[in-house]
Design a protein around this motif. Structure first.
Motif, PDB file in Angstrom:
ATOM      1  N   CYS A 198     -53.483  60.733-102.171  1.00 51.99           N
ATOM      2  CA  CYS A 198     -53.724  59.808-101.055  1.00 51.99           C
ATOM      3  C   CYS A 198     -53.647  58.390-101.620  1.00 51.99           C
ATOM      4  O   CYS A 198     -54.524  57.980-102.380  1.00 51.99           O
ATOM      5  CB  CYS A 198     -55.103  60.091-100.481  1.00 51.99           C
ATOM      6  N   VAL A 199     -52.575  57.690-101.284  1.00 50.98           N
ATOM      7  CA  VAL A 199     -52.342  56.356-101.879  1.00 50.98           C
ATOM      8  C   VAL A 199     -51.886  55.364-100.801  1.00 50.98           C
ATOM      9  O   VAL A 199     -51.410  55.764 -99.744  1.00 50.98           O
ATOM     10  CB  VAL A 199     -51.256  56.417-102.984  1.00 50.98           C
ATOM     11  N   PRO A 200     -52.009  54.064-101.094  1.00 56.03           N
ATOM     12  CA  PRO A 200     -51.492  53.074-100.142  1.00 56.03           C
ATOM     13  C   PRO A 200     -49.987  53.241 -99.997  1.00 56.03           C
ATOM     14  O   PRO A 200     -49.288  53.375-101.002  1.00 56.03           O
ATOM     15  CB  PRO A 200     -51.826  51.725-100.800  1.00 56.03           C
ATOM     16  N   ASP A 201     -49.487  53.275 -98.770  1.00 55.57           N
ATOM     17  CA  ASP A 201     -48.034  53.363 -98.617  1.00 55.57           C
ATOM     18  C   ASP A 201     -47.477  52.119 -97.935  1.00 55.57           C
ATOM     19  O   ASP A 201     -46.276  52.008 -97.717  1.00 55.57           O
ATOM     20  CB  ASP A 201     -47.613  54.651 -97.908  1.00 55.57           C
ATOM     21  N   LYS A 202     -48.374  51.179 -97.665  1.00 55.18           N
ATOM     22  CA  LYS A 202     -47.933  49.894 -97.112  1.00 55.18           C
ATOM     23  C   LYS A 202     -48.899  48.865 -97.671  1.00 55.18           C
ATOM     24  O   LYS A 202     -50.111  49.062 -97.607  1.00 55.18           O
ATOM     25  CB  LYS A 202     -48.052  49.937 -95.589  1.00 55.18           C
ATOM     26  N   LEU A 203     -48.355  47.824 -98.276  1.00 54.37           N
ATOM     27  CA  LEU A 203     -49.232  46.820 -98.879  1.00 54.37           C
ATOM     28  C   LEU A 203     -48.903  45.442 -98.312  1.00 54.37           C
ATOM     29  O   LEU A 203     -47.745  45.125 -98.059  1.00 54.37           O
ATOM     30  CB  LEU A 203     -49.057  46.816-100.401  1.00 54.37           C
ATOM     31  N   PHE A 204     -49.947  44.654 -98.100  1.00 51.97           N
ATOM     32  CA  PHE A 204     -49.755  43.291 -97.592  1.00 51.97           C
ATOM     33  C   PHE A 204     -50.151  42.271 -98.647  1.00 51.97           C
ATOM     34  O   PHE A 204     -50.929  42.571 -99.554  1.00 51.97           O
ATOM     35  CB  PHE A 204     -50.583  43.072 -96.328  1.00 51.97           C
ATOM     36  N   SER A 205     -49.632  41.073 -98.490  1.00 55.47           N
ATOM     37  CA  SER A 205     -49.969  40.015 -99.444  1.00 55.47           C
ATOM     38  C   SER A 205     -51.167  39.212 -98.936  1.00 55.47           C
ATOM     39  O   SER A 205     -51.441  39.178 -97.744  1.00 55.47           O
ATOM     40  CB  SER A 205     -48.764  39.097 -99.656  1.00 55.47           C
ATOM     41  N   ILE A 206     -51.869  38.593 -99.880  1.00 60.11           N
ATOM     42  CA  ILE A 206     -52.930  37.661 -99.496  1.00 60.11           C
ATOM     43  C   ILE A 206     -52.604  36.283-100.055  1.00 60.11           C
ATOM     44  O   ILE A 206     -51.750  36.130-100.931  1.00 60.11           O
ATOM     45  CB  ILE A 206     -54.332  38.092 -99.983  1.00 60.11           C
ATOM     46  N   ASN A 207     -53.315  35.288 -99.534  1.00 58.32           N
ATOM     47  CA  ASN A 207     -53.140  33.904 -99.957  1.00 58.32           C
ATOM     48  C   ASN A 207     -54.446  33.383-100.517  1.00 58.32           C
ATOM     49  O   ASN A 207     -55.513  33.706 -99.998  1.00 58.32           O
ATOM     50  CB  ASN A 207     -52.765  33.028 -98.758  1.00 58.32           C
ATOM     51  N   LEU A 208     -54.332  32.608-101.563  1.00 60.73           N
ATOM     52  CA  LEU A 208     -55.500  31.987-102.161  1.00 60.73           C
ATOM     53  C   LEU A 208     -55.285  30.478-102.140  1.00 60.73           C
ATOM     54  O   LEU A 208     -54.204  30.000-102.466  1.00 60.73           O
ATOM     55  CB  LEU A 208     -55.613  32.439-103.619  1.00 60.73           C
ATOM     56  N   LEU A 209     -56.320  29.748-101.725  1.00 55.87           N
ATOM     57  CA  LEU A 209     -56.301  28.290-101.807  1.00 55.87           C
ATOM     58  C   LEU A 209     -57.335  27.919-102.861  1.00 55.87           C
ATOM     59  O   LEU A 209     -58.507  28.251-102.717  1.00 55.87           O
ATOM     60  CB  LEU A 209     -56.653  27.677-100.451  1.00 55.87           C
ATOM     61  N   TYR A 210     -56.906  27.270-103.932  1.00 55.31           N
ATOM     62  CA  TYR A 210     -57.850  27.021-105.029  1.00 55.31           C
ATOM     63  C   TYR A 210     -57.550  25.726-105.773  1.00 55.31           C
ATOM     64  O   TYR A 210     -56.471  25.150-105.635  1.00 55.31           O
ATOM     65  CB  TYR A 210     -57.844  28.197-106.007  1.00 55.31           C
ATOM     66  N   PHE A 211     -58.545  25.299-106.566  1.00 49.40           N
ATOM     67  CA  PHE A 211     -58.381  24.142-107.443  1.00 49.40           C
ATOM     68  C   PHE A 211     -57.848  24.625-108.784  1.00 49.40           C
ATOM     69  O   PHE A 211     -58.380  25.584-109.336  1.00 49.40           O
ATOM     70  CB  PHE A 211     -59.727  23.454-107.686  1.00 49.40           C
ATOM     71  N   ASP A 212     -56.833  23.962-109.319  1.00 43.87           N
ATOM     72  CA  ASP A 212     -56.376  24.323-110.662  1.00 43.87           C
ATOM     73  C   ASP A 212     -57.121  23.481-111.698  1.00 43.87           C
ATOM     74  O   ASP A 212     -58.039  22.725-111.359  1.00 43.87           O
ATOM     75  CB  ASP A 212     -54.854  24.204-110.777  1.00 43.87           C
ATOM     76  N   ASP A 213     -56.744  23.603-112.961  1.00 40.37           N
ATOM     77  CA  ASP A 213     -57.433  22.913-114.052  1.00 40.37           C
ATOM     78  C   ASP A 213     -57.444  21.400-113.893  1.00 40.37           C
ATOM     79  O   ASP A 213     -58.311  20.718-114.403  1.00 40.37           O
ATOM     80  CB  ASP A 213     -56.733  23.238-115.385  1.00 40.37           C
ATOM     81  N   ASP A 214     -56.437  20.894-113.207  1.00 29.82           N
ATOM     82  CA  ASP A 214     -56.286  19.455-113.065  1.00 29.82           C
ATOM     83  C   ASP A 214     -56.786  18.972-111.699  1.00 29.82           C
ATOM     84  O   ASP A 214     -56.468  17.867-111.273  1.00 29.82           O
ATOM     85  CB  ASP A 214     -54.806  19.088-113.258  1.00 29.82           C
ATOM     86  N   GLU A 215     -57.563  19.833-111.014  1.00 29.16           N
ATOM     87  CA  GLU A 215     -58.128  19.528-109.688  1.00 29.16           C
ATOM     88  C   GLU A 215     -57.074  19.348-108.609  1.00 29.16           C
ATOM     89  O   GLU A 215     -57.343  18.760-107.570  1.00 29.16           O
ATOM     90  CB  GLU A 215     -59.016  18.278-109.753  1.00 29.16           C
ATOM     91  N   ASN A 216     -55.873  19.825-108.860  1.00 29.01           N
ATOM     92  CA  ASN A 216     -54.889  19.869-107.784  1.00 29.01           C
ATOM     93  C   ASN A 216     -55.214  21.076-106.933  1.00 29.01           C
ATOM     94  O   ASN A 216     -55.717  22.075-107.437  1.00 29.01           O
ATOM     95  CB  ASN A 216     -53.484  20.029-108.355  1.00 29.01           C
TER      96      ASN A 216
END
Ligand SMILES: *[C@@H]1O[C@H](CO)[C@@H](O)[C@H](O)[C@H]1NC(C)=O
Ligand SMILES: *[C@@H]1O[C@H](CO)[C@@H](O)[C@H](O)[C@H]1NC(C)=O
Ligand SMILES: *[C@@H]1O[C@H](CO)[C@@H](O)[C@H](O)[C@H]1NC(C)=O
Length: 391
Positions: A356-374
């Motif tokens: 029993c395994v995933p047979d359809k996968l969706f993407s997610i989005n992340l909004l984040y600060f990088d090392d340089d605060e961008n």
């Protein structure tokens, strides 16, 4: 523990059972030396790798992310971070950079050292907030001005007399106010090839006749004198190449429809469940293969400092038995159907029932600060189980 379940959920439930038991009680296995804190830190490190990072970005205080990036995130993703429509973004990464020069002049420089060389630059935009002209000049006879954005060239390197290169030019009404966007892709591509060549951008405003314009007439917000929400910004659309350019699925809409249904509706008819239950009693197996919630909480993982959105997401996981005969609601592959028959007939030893395994996968989005605060918006493929099947 949630982390560990994620990784093991990718394995067939039967194969994963011993390791899961081990994870529930790390001291029960043969290897007595493994420390739960070490397991946790190794798991979090592995999870960071899934998100394309080696270390979590350093967080210095709390900055307000640009409204543009928040709006973009809300356009691309739903509240859980799941991609609404995989075709909105061309690449999988959008970054915003603030001007480092903070000059009184209309000159800007953006430090893009956080962008990897491997990333494919798709589009780069300069976002400038145009202010109202100063009152004393409001009755100026000019209604439009020509605004041109130049790349400042390093004359010592290019060995040419030309000290700037035109990137973009447009007529802008003198009395307008709000964001103006200029495409500067060529300059950013050249900076990515040679970081040292980044001498910044210069904006020149002229009348329609070509003469110089008082900068009090055509004013743009600067990082030095104006509110943070109006700061000059470079927005970079890239693709880091992690996404294989395959189409998610041919029946995307069909699955999008089932996506929001509670797991109990995912497993088909009640007669199917009833029949499966008989099997499970007989063989000591679980309920039929279906999708169950699996919430990944970024706060619990300790990432809430640098991730702006979402706070977590439901990855779902697939669990349950795949008994003979596999109905269409089990979404079996032909291979799984044959395997389940071989297994049921016990024609060969050691052939398990399908997984029993995933047979359809969706993407997610992340909004984040990088090392340089961008602020960075990044799309990650195959993060959410959209449906489960016996494979
Ligand atoms: C325990 O596991 C670690 C790493 O997986 C390994 O290096 C070590 O040799 C193992 N110890 C025993 C006693 O099996
Ligand atoms: C850009 O930022 C990086 C890291 O923050 C820094 O090491 C580098 O010196 C900066 N480059 C310039 C030209 O300011
Ligand atoms: C610049 O160009 C001139 C003539 O075109 C050449 O003699 C000179 O060596 C060049 N200098 C550099 C630094 O490339």
């Amino acid at each position: 523990m949630i982390l560990l379940v994620i990784f093991s959920s990718l394995l067939c439930s039967a194969a994963a059972r011993p390791s899961l038991k081990y994870l529930e009680n790390p001291n029960s296995g043969e290897n007595e030396t493994e420390d739960p804190a070490e397991v946790r830190s190794a798991a979090i490190k592995r999870l960071l790798e899934v998100f394309g990072m080696e270390d979590p970005p350093a967080v210095h205080g709390h900055k307000q992310p640009p409204q543009y990036m928040l709006d973009l995130y809300n356009t691309v993703a739903d509240v859980d971070g799941v991609t609404k429509d995989p075709y909105i973004l061309e690449g999988n990464t959008v970054r915003s950079f603030f001007d480092k020069l903070r000059s009184e002049q209309v000159e800007f420089r953006f430090n893009m050292s956080t962008v990897s060389r491997e990333e494919k630059i798709l589009t780069a935009e300069l976002h400038l907030f145009k202010l109202r002209p100063q009152a004393t000049l409001a009755f100026n006879r000019h209604h439009f001005c020509q605004v041109s954005v130049y790349q400042v060239l390093d004359t010592s390197k290019t060995n040419s007399t030309q000290d700037k290169k035109l990137l973009s030019s447009r007529l802008i009404p003198v009395h307008s106010t709000g964001w103006e966007v200029f495409t500067i892709t060529h300059a950013v591509r050249s900076w990515m090839v040679d970081e040292g060549s980044n001498m910044g951008l210069h904006v020149v405003v002229r009348t329609l006749g070509g003469s110089a314009v008082d900068m009090k007439l055509m004013r743009f917000a600067s990082g030095r004198n104006h509110h943070q929400s109006k700061q000059p910004m470079l927005v970079l659309f890239t693709d880091d190449g992690r996404r294989p350019t395959r189409v998610e699925s041919t029946d995307f809409d069909d699955n999008a429809a089932t996506f929001n249904l509670p797991p109990s509706f995912m497993s088909g008819t009640s007669s199917r469940i009833a029949r499966s239950v008989d099997y499970s009693e007989e063989e000591g197996m679980s309920a039929p293969c279906q999708r169950h919630p699996l919430y990944v909480d970024f706060e619990e993982i300790g990432w809430s400092g640098w991730i702006i959105s979402p706070r977590g997401y439901n990855a779902y996981h697939c669990k349950g038995s795949c008994p003979f005969p596999l109905g269409q609601n089990m979404r079996p592959t032909n291979h799984a159907t044959v395997q389940s028959i071989i297994n049921a007939l016990k024609l060969l030893r050691g052939v398990e029932a399908p997984c029993c395994v995933p047979d359809k996968l969706f993407s997610i989005n992340l909004l984040y600060f990088d090392d340089d605060e961008n602020v960075v918006l990044k799309q990650y493929n195959d993060m959410v189980a959209g449906s489960c099947g016996c494979h």
